[in-house]
Design an enzyme around this catalytic site. Structure first.
Site, PDB file in Angstrom:
ATOM      1  N   SER A  15      10.670   1.834   8.442  1.00 45.03           N
ATOM      2  CA  SER A  15       9.711   1.952   7.379  1.00 45.03           C
ATOM      3  C   SER A  15      10.686   2.743   6.239  1.00 45.03           C
ATOM      4  O   SER A  15      10.548   3.920   6.284  1.00 45.03           O
ATOM      5  CB  SER A  15       8.014   3.058   6.954  1.00 45.03           C
ATOM      6  OG  SER A  15       7.740   3.167   6.586  1.00 45.03           O
ATOM      7  N   HIS A  40       9.308  -2.677   7.760  1.00 49.58           N
ATOM      8  CA  HIS A  40       8.372  -2.343   7.048  1.00 49.58           C
ATOM      9  C   HIS A  40       8.475  -2.136   6.085  1.00 49.58           C
ATOM     10  O   HIS A  40       8.972  -1.108   5.583  1.00 49.58           O
ATOM     11  CB  HIS A  40       7.685  -1.467   7.489  1.00 49.58           C
ATOM     12  CG  HIS A  40       6.659  -0.699   8.158  1.00 49.58           C
ATOM     13  ND1 HIS A  40       5.116  -1.775   8.667  1.00 49.58           N
ATOM     14  CD2 HIS A  40       5.402   0.379   7.458  1.00 49.58           C
ATOM     15  CE1 HIS A  40       3.791  -1.313   7.537  1.00 49.58           C
ATOM     16  NE2 HIS A  40       4.310  -0.456   7.490  1.00 49.58           N
ATOM     17  N   ASP A  42       6.175  -0.238   2.471  1.00 53.08           N
ATOM     18  CA  ASP A  42       5.096   0.546   2.327  1.00 53.08           C
ATOM     19  C   ASP A  42       5.014   0.303   0.801  1.00 53.08           C
ATOM     20  O   ASP A  42       5.327   1.159  -0.269  1.00 53.08           O
ATOM     21  CB  ASP A  42       4.658   1.981   2.271  1.00 53.08           C
ATOM     22  CG  ASP A  42       4.630   1.677   4.221  1.00 53.08           C
ATOM     23  OD1 ASP A  42       3.768   1.588   4.954  1.00 53.08           O
ATOM     24  OD2 ASP A  42       5.576   2.425   4.891  1.00 53.08           O
ATOM     25  N   MET A  44       2.272   1.150  -2.432  1.00 54.79           N
ATOM     26  CA  MET A  44       1.205   1.878  -2.688  1.00 54.79           C
ATOM     27  C   MET A  44       0.747   1.871  -3.706  1.00 54.79           C
ATOM     28  O   MET A  44       1.606   1.588  -5.175  1.00 54.79           O
ATOM     29  CB  MET A  44       1.121   3.396  -2.247  1.00 54.79           C
ATOM     30  CG  MET A  44       1.338   3.769  -0.339  1.00 54.79           C
ATOM     31  SD  MET A  44       2.314   5.583   0.102  1.00 54.79           S
ATOM     32  CE  MET A  44       2.611   5.211   1.500  1.00 54.79           C
ATOM     33  N   HIS A  73       2.378  -3.737   3.830  1.00 56.98           N
ATOM     34  CA  HIS A  73       1.860  -3.234   4.133  1.00 56.98           C
ATOM     35  C   HIS A  73       1.210  -2.492   2.777  1.00 56.98           C
ATOM     36  O   HIS A  73       1.386  -1.877   2.601  1.00 56.98           O
ATOM     37  CB  HIS A  73       2.036  -2.537   4.947  1.00 56.98           C
ATOM     38  CG  HIS A  73       1.079  -1.527   5.198  1.00 56.98           C
ATOM     39  ND1 HIS A  73       0.789  -0.017   6.089  1.00 56.98           N
ATOM     40  CD2 HIS A  73       0.013  -0.960   5.354  1.00 56.98           C
ATOM     41  CE1 HIS A  73      -0.200   0.824   6.189  1.00 56.98           C
ATOM     42  NE2 HIS A  73      -1.167  -0.397   5.728  1.00 56.98           N
ATOM     43  N   MET A  75      -1.176  -0.976   0.309  1.00 56.60           N
ATOM     44  CA  MET A  75      -2.117   0.103   0.990  1.00 56.60           C
ATOM     45  C   MET A  75      -2.276   0.381  -1.101  1.00 56.60           C
ATOM     46  O   MET A  75      -2.166   0.679  -1.756  1.00 56.60           O
ATOM     47  CB  MET A  75      -1.240   1.683   1.058  1.00 56.60           C
ATOM     48  CG  MET A  75      -0.900   1.216   2.724  1.00 56.60           C
ATOM     49  SD  MET A  75      -0.190   2.870   3.038  1.00 56.60           S
ATOM     50  CE  MET A  75       1.314   2.353   2.929  1.00 56.60           C
ATOM     51  N   MET A 144      -3.706   2.155  11.899  1.00 57.79           N
ATOM     52  CA  MET A 144      -3.927   3.717  11.263  1.00 57.79           C
ATOM     53  C   MET A 144      -3.391   4.588  12.000  1.00 57.79           C
ATOM     54  O   MET A 144      -4.957   4.709  12.326  1.00 57.79           O
ATOM     55  CB  MET A 144      -3.836   3.877   9.954  1.00 57.79           C
ATOM     56  CG  MET A 144      -3.267   2.884   8.605  1.00 57.79           C
ATOM     57  SD  MET A 144      -2.488   2.543   8.396  1.00 57.79           S
ATOM     58  CE  MET A 144      -1.062   4.184   8.359  1.00 57.79           C
ATOM     59  N   GLY A 149      -0.444   6.787   3.222  1.00 59.04           N
ATOM     60  CA  GLY A 149      -0.339   6.910   2.135  1.00 59.04           C
ATOM     61  C   GLY A 149       0.894   8.142   1.845  1.00 59.04           C
ATOM     62  O   GLY A 149       1.708   8.294   0.795  1.00 59.04           O
ATOM     63  N   PHE A 150       1.056   8.912   2.977  1.00 54.91           N
ATOM     64  CA  PHE A 150       2.036   9.396   3.271  1.00 54.91           C
ATOM     65  C   PHE A 150       3.125   9.537   4.860  1.00 54.91           C
ATOM     66  O   PHE A 150       2.213   9.085   5.200  1.00 54.91           O
ATOM     67  CB  PHE A 150       2.193  11.517   2.769  1.00 54.91           C
ATOM     68  CG  PHE A 150       1.546  11.153   1.345  1.00 54.91           C
ATOM     69  CD1 PHE A 150       2.215  11.692   0.586  1.00 54.91           C
ATOM     70  CD2 PHE A 150       0.175  11.174   1.406  1.00 54.91           C
ATOM     71  CE1 PHE A 150       1.406  11.707  -1.304  1.00 54.91           C
ATOM     72  CE2 PHE A 150      -0.390  11.789   0.707  1.00 54.91           C
ATOM     73  CZ  PHE A 150       0.097  11.548  -0.626  1.00 54.91           C
ATOM     74  N   GLY A 152       6.048  10.962   7.556  1.00 52.57           N
ATOM     75  CA  GLY A 152       5.842  12.189   7.961  1.00 52.57           C
ATOM     76  C   GLY A 152       4.870  13.091   8.577  1.00 52.57           C
ATOM     77  O   GLY A 152       3.950  14.564   8.685  1.00 52.57           O
ATOM     78  N   ASP A 179       0.789   2.597  13.319  1.00 46.08           N
ATOM     79  CA  ASP A 179       1.841   3.073  12.306  1.00 46.08           C
ATOM     80  C   ASP A 179       1.433   4.251  11.114  1.00 46.08           C
ATOM     81  O   ASP A 179       0.092   4.443  11.648  1.00 46.08           O
ATOM     82  CB  ASP A 179       1.226   1.890  10.454  1.00 46.08           C
ATOM     83  CG  ASP A 179       2.225   2.512   9.227  1.00 46.08           C
ATOM     84  OD1 ASP A 179       2.805   3.229   9.296  1.00 46.08           O
ATOM     85  OD2 ASP A 179       2.058   1.737   8.308  1.00 46.08           O
ATOM     86  N   GLY A 180       2.026   5.582  11.448  1.00 47.11           N
ATOM     87  CA  GLY A 180       1.698   6.613  11.864  1.00 47.11           C
ATOM     88  C   GLY A 180       2.296   7.638  12.287  1.00 47.11           C
ATOM     89  O   GLY A 180       1.565   7.705  13.105  1.00 47.11           O
ATOM     90  N   GLY A 181       3.177   8.450  12.205  1.00 52.72           N
ATOM     91  CA  GLY A 181       3.081   9.396  13.317  1.00 52.72           C
ATOM     92  C   GLY A 181       3.923   9.093  14.352  1.00 52.72           C
ATOM     93  O   GLY A 181       3.606   9.721  15.981  1.00 52.72           O
ATOM     94  N   GLY A 201       8.564   5.473  10.243  1.00 55.98           N
ATOM     95  CA  GLY A 201       9.444   6.546   9.433  1.00 55.98           C
ATOM     96  C   GLY A 201      10.737   7.344   9.561  1.00 55.98           C
ATOM     97  O   GLY A 201      11.953   7.097   9.443  1.00 55.98           O
TER      98      GLY A 201
HETATM   99  C1  DX5 Z   1       1.553   5.337   5.834  1.00 60.24           C
HETATM  100  C2  DX5 Z   1       2.453   4.574   5.608  1.00 60.24           C
HETATM  101  C3  DX5 Z   1       3.680   4.567   6.936  1.00 60.24           C
HETATM  102  C4  DX5 Z   1       4.637   5.271   7.212  1.00 60.24           C
HETATM  103  C5  DX5 Z   1       5.026   6.174   8.321  1.00 60.24           C
HETATM  104  O1  DX5 Z   1       0.801   5.427   4.816  1.00 60.24           O
HETATM  105  O2  DX5 Z   1       1.644   3.348   5.367  1.00 60.24           O
HETATM  106  O3  DX5 Z   1       4.074   2.914   7.337  1.00 60.24           O
HETATM  107  O4  DX5 Z   1       5.980   5.445   6.258  1.00 60.24           O
HETATM  108  O5  DX5 Z   1       5.771   6.577   8.217  1.00 60.24           O
HETATM  109  P1  DX5 Z   1       6.062   8.426   9.360  1.00 60.24           P
HETATM  110  O6  DX5 Z   1       6.644   7.076  10.045  1.00 60.24           O
HETATM  111  O7  DX5 Z   1       6.672   9.317   9.016  1.00 60.24           O
HETATM  112  O8  DX5 Z   1       4.835   8.369   9.484  1.00 60.24           O
HETATM  113 ZN    ZN Z   2       2.898   1.480   6.289  1.00 63.25          ZN
END
Ligand code: DX5
Ligand code: ZN
Length: 231
Positions: A15, A40, A42, A44, A73, A75, A144, A149-150, A152, A179-181, A201
């Site tokens: 990402s 990917h 993102d 927003m 993606h 958002m 998700m 939104g963020f 990390g 996606d996420g963590g 990411g």
């Molecule tokens: C969050 C994004 C993710 C984000 C993942 O809103 O959709 O794609 O970049 O970041 P990590 O991999 O750090 O959780």
């Molecule tokens: Zn994403």
């Protein structure tokens, strides 16, 4: 451009959100040379999610420099209004959030008519029923595993039940992205549950050695193939 999402196999999608924005061209080149085929993106809008990232002009500026598949993606609250600008910027695939859409069939048709593949995204507590009307029409479902939104944030393991449920409903050509963590400690559980495309990411761009990080994640995902629900 790759054949994602129809080609089978595990894929890591770095990402761009976690890249160094002061040198995006080099950042993208680094993950591409590490072997990544999917980037990917993102997007927003500060309304659907409490953050603003980047938009179509940034994506367009990267397009000539890479062969990677651009997995957008969105958002954003109005995916129908903006989808065309992201396709024109060079996105190969557009994922929208089901939570913002009143007529899911119409948005899938709209995006497909723009000449790209289509994905639908579910927030951590959004149920599979919400996408019932389009489940057999999309190229990909994105689950998700954090609140969007963020980058990390920590992986929400509760979503794995939904991943298993989706895997049992999707056709082999339909991809299941998470996606996420996603990192070395969570990717195997996600892969075992049935995900085949892993957004990373922090776990790729946040690491000093991106190639080593990317390769390790891919190996971990592939190592689970024998334990997969439904093979
Ligand atoms: C969050 C994004 C993710 C984000 C993942 O809103 O959709 O794609 O970049 O970041 P990590 O991999 O750090 O959780
Ligand atoms: Zn994403």
């Amino acid at each position: 451009m790759t054949n994602f999402p129809k080609e089978p196999g595990m894929r890591i999608a770095p990402s761009l959100l976690a890249a160094d924005f002061s040198c995006l061209e080099q950042e993208v080149a680094q993950v591409e040379s590490a072997g990544a085929e999917v980037l990917h993106l993102d997007v927003m809008d500060g309304h659907f999610v409490p953050n603003i990232s980047y938009g179509a002009p940034v994506i367009a500026s990267l397009r000539p420099n890479t062969e990677m598949f651009f997995d957008a993606h969105l958002m954003i609250e109005e995916p129908k209004r903006y989808a065309e600008s992201f396709v024109k910027a060079g996105c190969d695939h557009i994922t929208f959030h089901i939570e913002v859409v009143k007529d899911p069939v119409a948005i899938v048709q709209h995006i497909r008519a723009l000449g790209v593949t289509v994905g639908v995204c579910l927030n951590p507590t959004t149920p599979i029923d919400s996408i019932e009307s389009i489940l057999d029409q999309v190229d990909m479902v994105l689950v998700m595993s954090v609140w969007p939104g963020f980058g990390g944030q920590s992986f929400i393991a509760d979503v794995l039940d939904k991943v298993r449920g989706l895997r049992s409903r999707l056709q082999p050509h339909q991809r299941l992205e998470i996606d996420g963590g996603v990192d070395a400690s969570t990717i195997e559980a996600a892969a075992t549950a049935g995900a085949d495309t892993f957004v990373a990411g922090t776990a790729v761009f946040g690491q000093a050695d991106r190639k080593a990080a990317y390769t390790r994640l891919l190996e971990l995902a592939r190592s689970t193939t024998d334990q997969r629900v439904g093979g």
